[in-house]
Design a protein around this motif. Sequence first.
Motif, PDB file in Angstrom:
ATOM      1  N   ASP A 294     -14.989   2.334   1.007  1.00 58.08           N
ATOM      2  CA  ASP A 294     -14.511   2.397  -0.373  1.00 58.08           C
ATOM      3  C   ASP A 294     -13.003   2.200  -0.441  1.00 58.08           C
ATOM      4  O   ASP A 294     -12.474   1.749  -1.456  1.00 58.08           O
ATOM      5  CB  ASP A 294     -14.878   3.747  -0.993  1.00 58.08           C
ATOM      6  N   VAL A 295     -12.295   2.575   0.621  1.00 57.81           N
ATOM      7  CA  VAL A 295     -10.857   2.354   0.715  1.00 57.81           C
ATOM      8  C   VAL A 295     -10.514   2.141   2.184  1.00 57.81           C
ATOM      9  O   VAL A 295     -11.118   2.744   3.071  1.00 57.81           O
ATOM     10  CB  VAL A 295     -10.058   3.538   0.124  1.00 57.81           C
ATOM     11  N   VAL A 296      -9.544   1.257   2.430  1.00 60.84           N
ATOM     12  CA  VAL A 296      -9.124   0.926   3.791  1.00 60.84           C
ATOM     13  C   VAL A 296      -7.687   1.393   3.986  1.00 60.84           C
ATOM     14  O   VAL A 296      -6.804   1.052   3.192  1.00 60.84           O
ATOM     15  CB  VAL A 296      -9.213  -0.588   4.055  1.00 60.84           C
ATOM     16  N   ILE A 297      -7.457   2.166   5.034  1.00 57.61           N
ATOM     17  CA  ILE A 297      -6.115   2.629   5.388  1.00 57.61           C
ATOM     18  C   ILE A 297      -5.741   1.975   6.707  1.00 57.61           C
ATOM     19  O   ILE A 297      -6.378   2.216   7.735  1.00 57.61           O
ATOM     20  CB  ILE A 297      -6.063   4.160   5.495  1.00 57.61           C
ATOM     21  N   LEU A 298      -4.727   1.121   6.671  1.00 57.15           N
ATOM     22  CA  LEU A 298      -4.304   0.361   7.846  1.00 57.15           C
ATOM     23  C   LEU A 298      -3.081   1.005   8.483  1.00 57.15           C
ATOM     24  O   LEU A 298      -2.070   1.231   7.811  1.00 57.15           O
ATOM     25  CB  LEU A 298      -3.966  -1.078   7.452  1.00 57.15           C
ATOM     26  N   GLY A 299      -3.161   1.289   9.775  1.00 57.50           N
ATOM     27  CA  GLY A 299      -2.023   1.791  10.538  1.00 57.50           C
ATOM     28  C   GLY A 299      -1.438   0.670  11.372  1.00 57.50           C
ATOM     29  O   GLY A 299      -1.887   0.412  12.493  1.00 57.50           O
ATOM     30  N   LEU A 300      -0.443  -0.018  10.819  1.00 62.61           N
ATOM     31  CA  LEU A 300       0.161  -1.177  11.476  1.00 62.61           C
ATOM     32  C   LEU A 300       1.647  -0.924  11.704  1.00 62.61           C
ATOM     33  O   LEU A 300       2.143   0.168  11.502  1.00 62.61           O
ATOM     34  CB  LEU A 300      -0.049  -2.432  10.618  1.00 62.61           C
ATOM     35  N   GLY A 301       2.361  -1.959  12.149  1.00 60.37           N
ATOM     36  CA  GLY A 301       3.802  -1.847  12.329  1.00 60.37           C
ATOM     37  C   GLY A 301       4.240  -2.177  13.736  1.00 60.37           C
ATOM     38  O   GLY A 301       3.715  -3.088  14.381  1.00 60.37           O
ATOM     39  N   LEU A 302       5.197  -1.411  14.231  1.00 61.81           N
ATOM     40  CA  LEU A 302       5.746  -1.618  15.564  1.00 61.81           C
ATOM     41  C   LEU A 302       5.320  -0.461  16.463  1.00 61.81           C
ATOM     42  O   LEU A 302       4.405   0.281  16.140  1.00 61.81           O
ATOM     43  CB  LEU A 302       7.268  -1.745  15.493  1.00 61.81           C
ATOM     44  N   VAL A 347      -4.490   0.475   1.672  1.00 60.14           N
ATOM     45  CA  VAL A 347      -3.225   1.192   1.823  1.00 60.14           C
ATOM     46  C   VAL A 347      -2.653   0.814   3.183  1.00 60.14           C
ATOM     47  O   VAL A 347      -3.332   0.942   4.202  1.00 60.14           O
ATOM     48  CB  VAL A 347      -3.419   2.718   1.751  1.00 60.14           C
ATOM     49  N   LEU A 348      -1.419   0.341   3.198  1.00 62.54           N
ATOM     50  CA  LEU A 348      -0.750  -0.030   4.440  1.00 62.54           C
ATOM     51  C   LEU A 348       0.219   1.080   4.828  1.00 62.54           C
ATOM     52  O   LEU A 348       1.150   1.391   4.084  1.00 62.54           O
ATOM     53  CB  LEU A 348      -0.001  -1.353   4.265  1.00 62.54           C
ATOM     54  N   VAL A 349      -0.008   1.685   5.995  1.00 64.75           N
ATOM     55  CA  VAL A 349       0.895   2.702   6.538  1.00 64.75           C
ATOM     56  C   VAL A 349       1.650   2.070   7.697  1.00 64.75           C
ATOM     57  O   VAL A 349       1.039   1.615   8.670  1.00 64.75           O
ATOM     58  CB  VAL A 349       0.128   3.948   7.012  1.00 64.75           C
ATOM     59  N   LEU A 350       2.973   2.034   7.593  1.00 68.98           N
ATOM     60  CA  LEU A 350       3.810   1.392   8.598  1.00 68.98           C
ATOM     61  C   LEU A 350       4.384   2.430   9.555  1.00 68.98           C
ATOM     62  O   LEU A 350       4.936   3.452   9.131  1.00 68.98           O
ATOM     63  CB  LEU A 350       4.958   0.636   7.929  1.00 68.98           C
ATOM     64  N   PHE A 351       4.263   2.142  10.848  1.00 71.75           N
ATOM     65  CA  PHE A 351       4.904   2.936  11.894  1.00 71.75           C
ATOM     66  C   PHE A 351       5.952   2.040  12.549  1.00 71.75           C
ATOM     67  O   PHE A 351       5.612   0.993  13.105  1.00 71.75           O
ATOM     68  CB  PHE A 351       3.884   3.385  12.944  1.00 71.75           C
ATOM     69  N   ASN A 352       7.201   2.438  12.524  1.00 72.14           N
ATOM     70  CA  ASN A 352       8.262   1.602  13.079  1.00 72.14           C
ATOM     71  C   ASN A 352       9.562   2.390  13.121  1.00 72.14           C
ATOM     72  O   ASN A 352       9.751   3.338  12.368  1.00 72.14           O
ATOM     73  CB  ASN A 352       8.452   0.322  12.247  1.00 72.14           C
ATOM     74  N   GLY A 353      10.464   1.947  13.996  1.00 71.68           N
ATOM     75  CA  GLY A 353      11.764   2.589  14.095  1.00 71.68           C
ATOM     76  C   GLY A 353      12.880   1.738  13.545  1.00 71.68           C
ATOM     77  O   GLY A 353      14.048   2.124  13.607  1.00 71.68           O
ATOM     78  N   SER A 354      12.552   0.571  13.014  1.00 72.46           N
ATOM     79  CA  SER A 354      13.548  -0.326  12.426  1.00 72.46           C
ATOM     80  C   SER A 354      12.888  -1.080  11.279  1.00 72.46           C
ATOM     81  O   SER A 354      11.674  -1.018  11.096  1.00 72.46           O
ATOM     82  CB  SER A 354      14.088  -1.296  13.485  1.00 72.46           C
ATOM     83  N   ALA A 355      13.701  -1.793  10.514  1.00 76.30           N
ATOM     84  CA  ALA A 355      13.214  -2.424   9.288  1.00 76.30           C
ATOM     85  C   ALA A 355      12.172  -3.499   9.570  1.00 76.30           C
ATOM     86  O   ALA A 355      12.201  -4.163  10.613  1.00 76.30           O
ATOM     87  CB  ALA A 355      14.389  -3.031   8.526  1.00 76.30           C
TER      88      ALA A 355
END
Length: 568
Positions: A294-302, A347-355
Amino acid sequence: MRLLTDADLDTALTRLFRARMKLGMFDPPERVPYAQIPFEANNTPEHAVLALRAAHESIVLLRNARGMLPLSKDVKRVAVIGPNADDEIALLGNYHGVPSNPVTLLRGIQQKLPSTQVSFALGPDLAENMPAFEPVPASALRPDTTGSDQGLRARYFDNLKLKGKPTLARIDSSIDFNWYLEPPAEKLAGGVFSASWEGWLVAPDSGTYYLGAYGFRQFKITFADSELVSFKGRTNPRLRYKKVRLEAGKLYPICVEYRGIEPYTQQRASLQLVWSRPPAVREREALATAKSADVVILGLGLSPRLEGEERRIEIPGFKGGDRTDLKLPQTQEEFLRKVVALGRPVVLVLFNGSALAVNWAAENVPAIVEAWYPGQAGGTAIADVLFGDANPGGRLPVTFYKSVDQIPAFTDYGMAGRTYRYFRGQPLFPFGFGLSYTRFRYSDLRVPGTLTTGDSLQIEVTVQNVGRRAGDEVVQVYASAPRAREIRWLVGYKRVHLKAGEKRRVRLAISPWALAWVNADGKRVLEPTVLNLSVGGKQPGFRGMADAWTTEVLTTQVRLEGQKVVLE
């Protein structure tokens, strides 16, 4: 450009030793307060509360089209997908401590929604030639070559040498352990033990895999009768892996040896047997998981595996731990577009230490949350934000440019075009940006009409939460001056929590040092001039997506009078 003088070196040396003296590094231990802190003062309940608060307050809401967030807790099926969605490494940056109970995004959502069907899929690799990993499941492990039992034969010893009679012998369904929380036996609760696992590995699909382990303190994998990887560490867990070719259904002998932590150390005994399956297989599974949700939560990034000091990598977008591009890695970008094309809420959740230049996502993904590397309580904090138990109030501490082409070359050490102070283009998201689930209104801004150079500036403004939810607002004060080279600079800020409908008078005292600017001679100065001020929840002057619509900005001027002041 000039060479350093002896006086320059003396200044640097004096600063260095002054700091070391203040830390007590030349004093007897009994005189140093830091040396008196016992083990028991580490990893306390108070520390856990602080870790959660830090994660809550650092999360930045970048996009929330049509008020998609917060999500309802009544949702029936949630898909959590991505290489960072269930990866402890994505919680931690470089030079970090080792948390006793790290909560990933997946675990945080599972704990938040105990009655909801929460499905996980790993999805794409982190980047080209940088595989994403998951624990090897029980379905791929066999204790023997006959029968249908799953898992590996395990033996645990009460020493670090794998010697003597085992304290415990059993079948472990998989190797995915945090023994700090769940020791294998009461006698082994201190983590000072060794263990071995033997059996067979069977792959569900033929193809190229990466097989290895993540853990601390020492491990070795023997695969198909040859040593595959090994690791012996002193501080933090490490991931070690190698490429292997596997045939579907074929049994491969595997042996894993582990040695735990040294006595009287406060470290975490842990081990995961991990693999990275063929990307096409993972993508197919992930898209099917997304399509049924019903909803997708994506854990992407660096990841700290990609960015950090002196990384031995050279892949598209990265070189030696430095970045040569600001884009989301291509493997993730392509996967993101395929998920969005399914038509499910994303929903896009970004994991990263820089822009990150997530330009396409900013136009096509309705909700984007910047989580950074959020620490041990990261998954709990993100779940709180996604499902409305916390209102995001973080602000970007860096500019999110649209492209690396917007900034000068890495070898150019000039400041022109760098940072929010000197960048004149239109960023994707500016320094100080952050949305909220509520809205804030500013009024009755008061500053003195004139200010003597060298005096502090007193500012008062009324901030009201005009929405229906309680939330944090970060009141930001920026200054600009005709004689300054900077476009503007942040001179002060204050974070305030306001209940729905609450109005508060906020006062800030701005020091002369903060108000000063650096002139052409490199001196920090205050001179008679007109100082332009903006007070609000964001920088002024941006439009469209770069303008945080849940807050406001008021502007005014102050005339600086008096003599020129040079600040050292």
